[in-house]
Design an enzyme around this catalytic site. Structure first.
Site, PDB file in Angstrom:
ATOM      1  N   PRO A  82       0.912  -0.965   0.199  1.00 45.10           N
ATOM      2  CG  PRO A  82      -0.490  -1.755   1.786  1.00 45.10           C
ATOM      3  CD  PRO A  82       0.383  -1.420   1.069  1.00 45.10           C
ATOM      4  CE  LYS A 196      -0.322   4.795 -10.005  1.00 42.19           C
ATOM      5  NZ  LYS A 196      -1.407   4.746 -10.975  1.00 42.19           N
TER       6      LYS A 196
HETATM    7  P1  NAD Z   1      -4.147  -3.513  -1.337  1.00 37.01           P
HETATM    8  O1  NAD Z   1      -4.755  -2.582   0.002  1.00 37.01           O
HETATM    9  O2  NAD Z   1      -5.339  -4.196  -2.342  1.00 37.01           O
HETATM   10  O3  NAD Z   1      -2.948  -4.508  -0.730  1.00 37.01           O
HETATM   11  C1  NAD Z   1      -1.970  -4.881  -0.367  1.00 37.01           C
HETATM   12  C2  NAD Z   1      -1.351  -6.204   0.806  1.00 37.01           C
HETATM   13  O4  NAD Z   1       0.276  -5.935   0.865  1.00 37.01           O
HETATM   14  C3  NAD Z   1      -2.567  -6.674   1.500  1.00 37.01           C
HETATM   15  O5  NAD Z   1      -2.932  -7.699   0.579  1.00 37.01           O
HETATM   16  C4  NAD Z   1      -1.616  -6.648   2.795  1.00 37.01           C
HETATM   17  O6  NAD Z   1      -1.794  -7.759   3.313  1.00 37.01           O
HETATM   18  C5  NAD Z   1      -0.165  -6.409   2.176  1.00 37.01           C
HETATM   19  N1  NAD Z   1       0.996  -5.854   3.049  1.00 37.01           N
HETATM   20  C6  NAD Z   1       0.497  -5.005   3.839  1.00 37.01           C
HETATM   21  N2  NAD Z   1       1.753  -4.332   4.742  1.00 37.01           N
HETATM   22  C7  NAD Z   1       2.801  -5.924   4.020  1.00 37.01           C
HETATM   23  C8  NAD Z   1       3.643  -6.431   4.843  1.00 37.01           C
HETATM   24  N3  NAD Z   1       4.158  -5.421   6.201  1.00 37.01           N
HETATM   25  N4  NAD Z   1       4.489  -7.440   4.278  1.00 37.01           N
HETATM   26  C9  NAD Z   1       3.628  -8.168   3.944  1.00 37.01           C
HETATM   27  N5  NAD Z   1       1.973  -7.811   3.009  1.00 37.01           N
HETATM   28  C10 NAD Z   1       1.831  -6.732   2.958  1.00 37.01           C
HETATM   29  O7  NAD Z   1      -3.819  -2.337  -2.003  1.00 37.01           O
HETATM   30  P2  NAD Z   1      -3.140  -2.906  -3.765  1.00 37.01           P
HETATM   31  O8  NAD Z   1      -5.131  -1.898  -4.594  1.00 37.01           O
HETATM   32  O9  NAD Z   1      -3.052  -4.069  -4.270  1.00 37.01           O
HETATM   33  O10 NAD Z   1      -2.820  -1.675  -4.057  1.00 37.01           O
HETATM   34  C11 NAD Z   1      -1.558  -1.792  -3.787  1.00 37.01           C
HETATM   35  C12 NAD Z   1      -0.116  -0.713  -4.608  1.00 37.01           C
HETATM   36  O11 NAD Z   1      -0.809  -0.659  -5.829  1.00 37.01           O
HETATM   37  C13 NAD Z   1      -1.135   0.739  -3.686  1.00 37.01           C
HETATM   38  O12 NAD Z   1       0.459   1.629  -3.591  1.00 37.01           O
HETATM   39  C14 NAD Z   1      -1.690   1.615  -5.247  1.00 37.01           C
HETATM   40  O13 NAD Z   1      -1.610   2.444  -4.539  1.00 37.01           O
HETATM   41  C15 NAD Z   1      -1.106   1.024  -5.874  1.00 37.01           C
HETATM   42  N6  NAD Z   1      -2.140   1.165  -7.100  1.00 37.01           N
HETATM   43  C16 NAD Z   1      -3.452   0.541  -6.538  1.00 37.01           C
HETATM   44  C17 NAD Z   1      -4.240   0.315  -7.856  1.00 37.01           C
HETATM   45  C18 NAD Z   1      -6.071  -0.237  -7.693  1.00 37.01           C
HETATM   46  O14 NAD Z   1      -6.939   0.200  -8.681  1.00 37.01           O
HETATM   47  N7  NAD Z   1      -6.534  -1.419  -6.384  1.00 37.01           N
HETATM   48  C19 NAD Z   1      -4.486   0.809  -9.217  1.00 37.01           C
HETATM   49  C20 NAD Z   1      -2.680   1.138  -9.895  1.00 37.01           C
HETATM   50  C21 NAD Z   1      -1.796   1.207  -8.506  1.00 37.01           C
END
Ligand code: NAD
Length: 339
Positions: A82, A196
């Site tokens: 995240p 980005k």
């Molecule tokens: P999310 O919250 O759905 O997933 C993040 C995952 O990381 C979770 O499963 C969480 O348990 C895991 N996590 C957190 N801390 C951790 C740690 N210390 N060790 C291991 N695992 C850990 O987030 P997402 O939507 O998948 O987004 C991830 C990144 O991608 C973000 O930076 C977001 O801004 C970017 N992003 C998201 C989107 C979207 O549409 N969701 C699009 C483009 C970019």
């Protein structure tokens, strides 16, 4: 769409950390593309995410209990987390992080690719700390665009923080193309993130402008679809208006026409605009729309009727009319009665 790369260039042992909304479908596409006999070592703070991926690909996926374990077992590791604090913890925690694995075998060459959207300073800090421990470790920022649907369909774009002539470019391309349709080298370390954040700043600000312009034109009496067609034909033409129009009913497949469900969460847009505004300040870029744009996303993220919905819900936050089609039908019916 994905998996067009030659599997010859793919490593036999890959790691993936962070199996959330984006990471899980990306890791699933990677698991499908890896050559027979390869292993995908995965870890997430939420065990259920790991179990789900393992259940889908039991012959490929290996469950790991820490980032250190993933890094020890893999030649290439991808992270999808995240925020900057999570990325720093996964890479730099001295007992459970990637750095613990590098400290025990510093001469084994390894590639690390962070696809999280985070601040450039955290990314450069992680890169520097890893190189201080291992001269053969290479760290790249490679944030993505395209959302959860793009991650599922393998159509996301990677903005890669290196030059097109980087010594690892062939390996990076081969690997990233198993999960996405485009890889754009942006010049050097942290510039994938700078690209980005600039992209999301532009898209987030256009969304607000589009919501306001639609609202004012509709209040003046123009049909929403006609107004969108005018923008498409004029100098205001943009993808938010054409494909993700914030007004429900204008684009049938846009999240706005589905109760603002799906799409890109308003809290993620708040995070990205906040990071972009910080970056602008750091690099000395004058930025007049950033503060008000960020204010809109902060408030919409906190509003009970907008939170957790697609970022184009700012139209609702700004008080735009959502039931305009119904209102129009009523007006036509009333006009018929008085004739
Ligand atoms: P999310 O919250 O759905 O997933 C993040 C995952 O990381 C979770 O499963 C969480 O348990 C895991 N996590 C957190 N801390 C951790 C740690 N210390 N060790 C291991 N695992 C850990 O987030 P997402 O939507 O998948 O987004 C991830 C990144 O991608 C973000 O930076 C977001 O801004 C970017 N992003 C998201 C989107 C979207 O549409 N969701 C699009 C483009 C970019």
């Amino acid at each position: 769409m994905a998996s067009t790369a030659s599997t010859d260039a793919l490593p036999e042992s890959v790691g993936f950390i962070g199996l959330g909304a984006m990471g899980k479908p990306m890791a699933a596409n990677l698991a499908k593309a890896l050559p027979r006999g390869s292993q995908l070592h995965v870890h997430d703070a939420a065990l259920a995410q790991v179990q789900e991926l393992w259940t889908s690909f039991p012959d490929v996926v290996v469950r790991c209990w820490s980032a250190q374990e993933v890094a020890e077992a893999s030649d290439v590791v991808i992270t999808m987390l995240p925020e900057g604090a999570h990325v720093k913890s996964v890479y730099l925690d001295p007992t459970t992080g990637v750095i613990a694995a590098l400290s025990s075998s510093p001469s084994r060459p390894k590639l690390f690719i962070d696809s999280s959207t985070i601040d450039t300073a955290s990314s450069l800090h992680v890169k520097q700390e890893l190189s201080a421990v291992s001269a053969t470790a290479s760290f790249y920022d490679a944030p993505v665009s395209g959302g959860v649907l793009g991650a599922e369909n393998g159509t996301i774009a990677f903005f890669l923080g290196c030059s097109p002539s980087d010594r690892n470019i062939a390996r990076l391309n081969a690997l990233l193309q198993t999960m996405g349709a485009k890889v754009v080298p942006c010049g050097g370390p942290s510039l994938g993130l700078a690209a980005k954040l600039s992209n999301n700043y532009l898209s987030g600000i256009i969304t607000i402008a589009c919501a306001e312009a639609m609202d004012m034109g509709m209040r003046a009496g123009i049909d929403a679809r006609v107004l969108a067609a005018v923008f498409a034909a004029g100098t205001a033409q943009n993808t938010i208006c054409d494909v993700f129009n914030p007004v429900p009913g204008v684009c049938g497949r846009a999240p706005s026409s589905n109760g603002y469900r799906g799409g890109f969460r308003v809290q993620l847009m708040r995070k990205d605009i906040g990071l972009a505004v910080d970056m602008a300040r750091t690099v000395g870029a004058r930025n007049v729309l950033g503060a008000s744009g960020l204010g809109v996303y902060v408030a919409a993220s906190a509003a009970a009727d907008c939170r957790d919905l697609d970022s184009r819900v700012v139209y609702r936050y700004l008080g735009g009319r959502e039931n305009w089609e119904h209102d129009q039908e009523e007006q036509i019916a009333k006009a018929g009665e008085t004739r």
